[in-house]
Enzyme design. Structure first.
Site, PDB file in Angstrom:
ATOM      1  CB  CYS A 128      -8.292  12.160  30.192  1.00 48.70           C
ATOM      2  SG  CYS A 128      -6.945  13.525  29.580  1.00 48.70           S
ATOM      3  CB  ILE A 190     -11.803   5.223  21.101  1.00 53.76           C
ATOM      4  CG1 ILE A 190     -11.243   5.887  20.688  1.00 53.76           C
ATOM      5  CG2 ILE A 190     -12.338   4.255  21.868  1.00 53.76           C
ATOM      6  CD1 ILE A 190      -9.715   5.115  19.762  1.00 53.76           C
ATOM      7  N   GLY A 243     -10.187   9.756  15.759  1.00 54.91           N
ATOM      8  CA  GLY A 243     -10.248   9.572  13.365  1.00 54.91           C
ATOM      9  C   GLY A 243     -11.127  10.085  12.208  1.00 54.91           C
ATOM     10  N   GLY A 264     -12.774  15.224  15.824  1.00 51.74           N
ATOM     11  CA  GLY A 264     -11.729  15.712  17.443  1.00 51.74           C
ATOM     12  C   GLY A 264     -10.569  16.474  16.413  1.00 51.74           C
TER      13      GLY A 264
HETATM   14  C1  FMN Z   1      -6.193  18.269  22.107  1.00 52.26           C
HETATM   15  C2  FMN Z   1      -6.945  17.289  22.682  1.00 52.26           C
HETATM   16  C3  FMN Z   1      -7.991  17.499  24.221  1.00 52.26           C
HETATM   17  C4  FMN Z   1      -8.505  16.390  23.943  1.00 52.26           C
HETATM   18  N1  FMN Z   1      -9.327  17.473  25.550  1.00 52.26           N
HETATM   19  C5  FMN Z   1     -10.404  16.701  26.248  1.00 52.26           C
HETATM   20  C6  FMN Z   1     -11.145  16.429  26.719  1.00 52.26           C
HETATM   21  O1  FMN Z   1     -11.058  17.468  27.619  1.00 52.26           O
HETATM   22  N2  FMN Z   1     -11.997  15.325  27.642  1.00 52.26           N
HETATM   23  C7  FMN Z   1     -12.660  14.141  26.546  1.00 52.26           C
HETATM   24  O2  FMN Z   1     -13.148  13.686  27.025  1.00 52.26           O
HETATM   25  N3  FMN Z   1     -11.493  14.612  25.897  1.00 52.26           N
HETATM   26  C8  FMN Z   1     -10.884  14.602  24.843  1.00 52.26           C
HETATM   27  N4  FMN Z   1      -9.808  14.436  23.735  1.00 52.26           N
HETATM   28  C9  FMN Z   1     -10.173  13.257  23.323  1.00 52.26           C
HETATM   29  C10 FMN Z   1     -11.322  13.611  22.072  1.00 52.26           C
HETATM   30  O3  FMN Z   1     -12.408  14.035  22.408  1.00 52.26           O
HETATM   31  C11 FMN Z   1     -11.679  11.993  21.180  1.00 52.26           C
HETATM   32  O4  FMN Z   1     -11.819  11.143  22.302  1.00 52.26           O
HETATM   33  C12 FMN Z   1      -9.699  12.076  20.277  1.00 52.26           C
HETATM   34  O5  FMN Z   1      -9.290  12.888  20.129  1.00 52.26           O
HETATM   35  C13 FMN Z   1     -10.262  10.735  19.524  1.00 52.26           C
HETATM   36  O6  FMN Z   1     -11.002  11.541  18.424  1.00 52.26           O
HETATM   37  P1  FMN Z   1     -10.209  11.985  17.226  1.00 52.26           P
HETATM   38  O7  FMN Z   1      -9.727  11.244  16.595  1.00 52.26           O
HETATM   39  O8  FMN Z   1     -11.208  12.872  16.112  1.00 52.26           O
HETATM   40  O9  FMN Z   1      -9.259  13.556  17.822  1.00 52.26           O
HETATM   41  C14 FMN Z   1      -9.021  15.832  23.783  1.00 52.26           C
HETATM   42  C15 FMN Z   1      -8.361  15.498  22.448  1.00 52.26           C
HETATM   43  C16 FMN Z   1      -7.069  16.137  22.763  1.00 52.26           C
HETATM   44  C17 FMN Z   1      -6.750  16.451  20.822  1.00 52.26           C
END
Ligand code: FMN
Length: 305
Positions: A128, A190, A243, A264
């Protein structure tokens, strides 16, 4: 087509998993679809004690993606176990996402969650970018990553341990190998890419924390490249994300070697997206003549360069 995915210690009906932090504790999305249809649910990052997260504003939209600096706001593990977990359907595997500030604290949290029958696997968030202590600093140094991974594996009471990697490193395959050598059962990648948005009128950053994590379609090419590289570097299964919005996106990640995917930011665009993807992925795989995931996974034609 049988869409089942067999992972070490974890069987998914299909490869679609909502990503941590973007699907609440699962219950918030029950009105948009049947939670039991998902491959698994990865819940919001949990810490030993409740966290308020970062100050507002902590979301900024950007072209093709968004920046967030939520800072791992959560109710804490005890409230989760007592007030959230019992209401999730028993048919769907629950993946707990862990955040802590030291290897000892990670081990303590892994012990609490590992003892819980309803938790199918632990996902270790060492990636994070939005917290001052812990988080990505464990995911940027192979030795620190190994220490945390070993601590979680030792405390997880035999539950599969998924180590979630950060893209904010020079060589993600080195981190992947380090986590594998320390006993990780699987990897996921990622997490978000560190980014920034600024306002020329107020002359201030758009996020209260200055920088945040970029997610959504903008990061998909980076994510695909990293999942492809990591799948070739390790022997343990990889869960890909970054994405993903469409069924095509899901199959692209499986083609480069991912066993399953997490979705996500797409849930912020359309809260029913993970549910509709389950059917769409199966239909697209059948249209392409894929009979089983093993025939397609990792089958990307290699190029010489
Ligand atoms: C609002 C938000 C909160 C997130 N909180 C966490 C979290 O608590 N723990 C974690 O491992 N990743 C967290 N992520 C990362 C997502 O799980 C993911 O790895 C990242 O958004 C990439 O995927 P995406 O492009 O489909 O969103 C968060 C992402 C977003 C956008």
């Amino acid at each position: 087509m049988d869409t089942t995915v067999h992972l070490p210690g974890l069987t998914l009906k299909n490869p679609i998993i909502p990503a941590s932090g973007t699907f609440g504790y699962g219950l918030e999305f029950a009105r948009y679809g049947d939670l039991r249809r998902l491959g698994a649910i990865c819940v919001k990052g949990l810490s030993l004690k409740p966290r308020e997260g970062n100050p507002m504003p902590r979301i900024a939209e950007t072209p093709c993606g968004m920046l967030n600096s939520i800072g791992l706001q959560n109710v804490g593990v005890e409230v989760f176990l007592q007030q959230k977990l019992p209401f999730l359907p028993p048919e769907v595997p629950i993946i707990a996402n862990l955040y802590a500030q030291s290897p000892e604290e990670f081990a303590e949290l892994a012990g609490v969650l590992g003892a819980e029958e309803r938790i199918a696997a632990l996902e270790v968030n060492v990636s994070c970018p939005n917290v001052r202590r812990g988080g990505v600093q464990f995911g940027q140094d192979p030795e620190a990553l190994q220490t945390v991974t070993r601590a979680v594996v030792a405390a997880a009471q035999g539950k599969p341990v998924i180590v979630k990697l950060s893209p904010n490193v020079t060589d993600i395959t080195a981190m992947a190998r380090a986590a594998e050598a320390a006993g990780a059962t699987m990897l996921s990648l990622i997490n978000t890419l560190t980014g920034m948005a600024v306002d020329i009128r107020t002359r201030a950053p758009r996020l209260a924390t200055g920088t945040g994590g970029l997610s959504g379609p903008a990061i998909k090419p980076v994510a695909l490249r990293m999942v492809h590289a990591v799948c070739r570097a390790v022997d343990i299964p990889v869960i890909g994300m970054g994405g993903i919005v469409s069924a095509e996106d899901v199959l692209e990640f499986i083609l480069v070697g991912a066993s399953a995917v997490q979705v996500g930011t797409a849930s912020f665009m359309r809260p029913d997206r993970v549910f509709t993807l389950v059917d769409e992925v199966q239909a697209l795989a059948e249209t392409l003549g894929i009979g089983a995931w093993e025939e397609f996974r990792g089958c990307l034609k290699e190029v010489s360069r």
